[in-house]
Design a protein around this motif. Structure first.
Motif, mmCIF file in Angstrom:
data_model
loop_
_atom_site.group_PDB
_atom_site.id
_atom_site.type_symbol
_atom_site.label_atom_id
_atom_site.label_comp_id
_atom_site.label_asym_id
_atom_site.label_seq_id
_atom_site.Cartn_x
_atom_site.Cartn_y
_atom_site.Cartn_z
ATOM 1 N N ALA A 279 0.829 -1.203 0.000
ATOM 2 C CA ALA A 279 0.000 0.000 0.000
ATOM 3 C C ALA A 279 0.866 1.257 0.000
ATOM 4 N N ARG A 280 1.975 1.231 0.734
ATOM 5 C CA ARG A 280 2.859 2.397 0.763
ATOM 6 C C ARG A 280 3.482 2.654 -0.607
ATOM 7 N N HIS A 281 3.900 1.583 -1.283
ATOM 8 C CA HIS A 281 4.469 1.749 -2.626
ATOM 9 C C HIS A 281 3.443 2.366 -3.583
ATOM 10 N N VAL A 282 2.193 1.940 -3.463
ATOM 11 C CA VAL A 282 1.143 2.491 -4.320
ATOM 12 C C VAL A 282 0.920 3.964 -3.991
ATOM 13 N N THR A 283 0.810 4.270 -2.708
ATOM 14 C CA THR A 283 0.560 5.644 -2.274
ATOM 15 C C THR A 283 1.695 6.578 -2.685
ATOM 16 N N GLU A 284 2.932 6.076 -2.647
ATOM 17 C CA GLU A 284 4.093 6.895 -3.010
ATOM 18 C C GLU A 284 4.309 6.983 -4.513
ATOM 19 N N GLY A 285 3.466 6.301 -5.295
ATOM 20 C CA GLY A 285 3.576 6.363 -6.743
ATOM 21 C C GLY A 285 4.641 5.467 -7.334
ATOM 22 N N LYS A 286 5.164 4.538 -6.550
ATOM 23 C CA LYS A 286 6.183 3.621 -7.045
ATOM 24 C C LYS A 286 5.596 2.439 -7.801
ATOM 25 N N LEU A 287 4.309 2.170 -7.595
ATOM 26 C CA LEU A 287 3.690 0.973 -8.155
ATOM 27 C C LEU A 287 2.249 1.285 -8.530
ATOM 28 N N SER A 288 1.879 0.909 -9.746
ATOM 29 C CA SER A 288 0.513 1.107 -10.223
ATOM 30 C C SER A 288 -0.027 -0.214 -10.764
ATOM 31 N N PRO A 289 -1.336 -0.450 -10.637
ATOM 32 C CA PRO A 289 -1.906 -1.693 -11.166
ATOM 33 C C PRO A 289 -1.894 -1.696 -12.683
ATOM 34 N N ALA A 290 -1.630 -2.862 -13.261
ATOM 35 C CA ALA A 290 -1.681 -3.046 -14.709
ATOM 36 C C ALA A 290 -2.732 -4.107 -14.996
ATOM 37 N N VAL A 291 -3.900 -3.675 -15.423
ATOM 38 C CA VAL A 291 -5.013 -4.580 -15.710
ATOM 39 C C VAL A 291 -5.142 -4.729 -17.221
ATOM 40 N N ASP A 292 -4.999 -5.948 -17.704
ATOM 41 C CA ASP A 292 -5.150 -6.209 -19.125
ATOM 42 C C ASP A 292 -6.624 -6.207 -19.515
ATOM 43 N N THR A 293 -7.400 -7.114 -18.919
ATOM 44 C CA THR A 293 -8.818 -7.283 -19.254
ATOM 45 C C THR A 293 -9.565 -7.669 -17.985
ATOM 46 N N VAL A 294 -10.813 -7.205 -17.878
ATOM 47 C CA VAL A 294 -11.680 -7.579 -16.760
ATOM 48 C C VAL A 294 -12.779 -8.503 -17.283
ATOM 49 N N PHE A 295 -12.937 -9.664 -16.643
ATOM 50 C CA PHE A 295 -13.946 -10.641 -17.014
ATOM 51 C C PHE A 295 -14.999 -10.734 -15.909
ATOM 52 N N PRO A 296 -16.251 -11.051 -16.238
ATOM 53 C CA PRO A 296 -17.228 -11.368 -15.194
ATOM 54 C C PRO A 296 -16.969 -12.760 -14.635
ATOM 55 N N LEU A 297 -17.514 -13.036 -13.471
ATOM 56 C CA LEU A 297 -17.281 -14.323 -12.812
ATOM 57 C C LEU A 297 -17.644 -15.490 -13.719
ATOM 58 N N GLU A 298 -18.735 -15.364 -14.459
ATOM 59 C CA GLU A 298 -19.205 -16.458 -15.317
ATOM 60 C C GLU A 298 -18.243 -16.747 -16.463
ATOM 61 N N GLU A 299 -17.276 -15.859 -16.713
ATOM 62 C CA GLU A 299 -16.313 -16.061 -17.794
ATOM 63 C C GLU A 299 -14.900 -16.311 -17.254
ATOM 64 N N THR A 300 -14.823 -16.884 -16.064
ATOM 65 C CA THR A 300 -13.515 -17.217 -15.499
ATOM 66 C C THR A 300 -12.749 -18.163 -16.419
ATOM 67 N N ALA A 301 -13.438 -19.088 -17.062
ATOM 68 C CA ALA A 301 -12.771 -20.002 -17.997
ATOM 69 C C ALA A 301 -12.106 -19.225 -19.124
ATOM 70 N N ALA A 302 -12.749 -18.168 -19.612
ATOM 71 C CA ALA A 302 -12.158 -17.350 -20.673
ATOM 72 C C ALA A 302 -10.900 -16.648 -20.176
ATOM 73 N N ALA A 303 -10.896 -16.233 -18.910
ATOM 74 C CA ALA A 303 -9.701 -15.609 -18.338
ATOM 75 C C ALA A 303 -8.557 -16.610 -18.258
ATOM 76 N N HIS A 304 -8.856 -17.846 -17.857
ATOM 77 C CA HIS A 304 -7.832 -18.897 -17.838
ATOM 78 C C HIS A 304 -7.310 -19.153 -19.248
ATOM 79 N N ARG A 305 -8.218 -19.198 -20.196
ATOM 80 C CA ARG A 305 -7.829 -19.458 -21.582
ATOM 81 C C ARG A 305 -6.919 -18.356 -22.112
ATOM 82 N N ALA A 306 -7.232 -17.129 -21.766
ATOM 83 C CA ALA A 306 -6.425 -16.000 -22.220
ATOM 84 C C ALA A 306 -5.025 -16.036 -21.617
ATOM 85 N N LEU A 307 -4.924 -16.380 -20.330
ATOM 86 C CA LEU A 307 -3.602 -16.438 -19.705
ATOM 87 C C LEU A 307 -2.771 -17.568 -20.304
ATOM 88 N N GLU A 308 -3.404 -18.701 -20.583
ATOM 89 C CA GLU A 308 -2.681 -19.810 -21.200
ATOM 90 C C GLU A 308 -2.173 -19.450 -22.597
#
Length: 322
Positions: A279-308
């Protein structure tokens, strides 16, 4: 909360992502020292793919249904007796412990109070779900490698969940950062702060130069990359080669015992203090989240497929809450 059941992602046999489905299981109750979290989001991690496919079935066994989900963000909704430093209504992030297995891909999760921390103000819970595994990068650089300002750092798998955090933190710690990634992701890792971004498929390891610290997220060719270390160099890996597990683990064990430039292997097992650092690293601007894609819960299989399929930029995140 009168309904004692909840949605969760399950699988009844090992296999491709198609074995995953959303079913209903009993909602957990917090034991003494635990808290109950209503899960808002989680990310997909490589270890889950190995478990779901059956590549580590000696560890995961043959009792089904099994669960997926390692990390989570959400809101505390109940406290077990003796739970401290947390209150109902807190926005939190965490990682399930080594003994807990998987299971955060669900509407609720019960977790020891000491295994989560508060999400920084201003950071949304979906974006925040890309960061709990970044505690692994913090531990790798700060504790296992002891990275110092001015040192040369090489990050393998720099576009992935742990790798992208290692690039950001390495730059923030004052290191000279070289990032290995696919050609399509080179601009992405440069944007994270890498001084040099190299296509790992086009440039042989022997042409990369020498480094003081190597952070590896692949687990393969460890001997080759170990030879890139300067005298006194340190190499940290969070993976082993699933195609040759016995040989890979044997090499890790031997390198830990013998000589200079040993390879330090560990799996993330963060505690409250690690999440406070995150949390301190985020607050100090040293680290930011990198989100590729957001899936709904019902498409968890698609998220696994994408990572593979490879080529992720940061993390694939699954939203649980509407």
């Amino acid at each position: 909360m009168t309904d004692r059941m909840m949605k969760a992602v399950l699988f009844d046999s090992y296999g491709t992502p198609d074995v995953l489905y959303v079913g209903r299981v009993a909602r957990p109750e917090p034991a003494p020292g635990e808290v109950l979290v209503r899960v808002h989001a989680f990310s997909v991690n490589g270890g889950e793919l190995a478990a779901r496919s059956g590549r580590v079935r000696l560890l995961t066994g043959r009792k089904f249904p099994q669960r997926v989900g390692l990390d989570f963000t959400g809101e505390v909704v109940a406290l077990g007796a003796g739970a401290v430093r947390v209150a109902v209504g807190d926005r939190v992030w965490g990682v399930l412990g080594r003994t807990s297995g998987f299971g955060s891909a669900a509407e609720y999760v019960a977790v020891p109070a000491g295994r989560l921390g508060p999400v920084p103000d201003g950071l949304g819970l979906v974006d925040a779900a890309a960061l709990p595994v970044a505690t692994t990068a913090v531990t790798a650089l700060r504790d296992r490698a002891g990275l110092r300002a001015g040192e040369r750092l090489l990050v393998r798998g720099a576009a992935g969940g742990v790798g992208n955090a290692a690039v950001q933190l390495g730059r923030a710690y004052g290191a000279d950062v070289t990032a290995l990634a696919r050609a399509a992701n080179l601009d992405f890792v440069r944007g994270l702060g890498a001084h040099r971004a190299v296509d790992h498929r086009a440039v042989p390891p022997g042409e990369l130069g020498r480094f003081d610290v190597v952070v590896d997220t692949a687990g393969s060719d460890l001997r080759t990359f170990r030879h890139l270390l300067n005298p006194g160099g340190r190499m940290v890996t969070i993976a082993f080669d699933l195609a040759r597990p016995a040989a890979s683990l044997g090499y890790l064990a031997a390198s830990t015992v013998h000589g200079r430039g040993r390879v330090r292997f560990f799996s993330g097992n963060p505690a409250r203090e690690d999440f406070d650092d995150l949390a301190r690293h985020v607050t100090e601007g040293k680290l930011s989240p990198a989100v590729d894609t957001v899936f709904p819960l019902e498409e968890t299989a698609a998220a696994h497929r994408a990572l593979e399929a490879g080529g992720v930029r940061g993390k694939y995140v699954v939203r649980v809450a509407p």
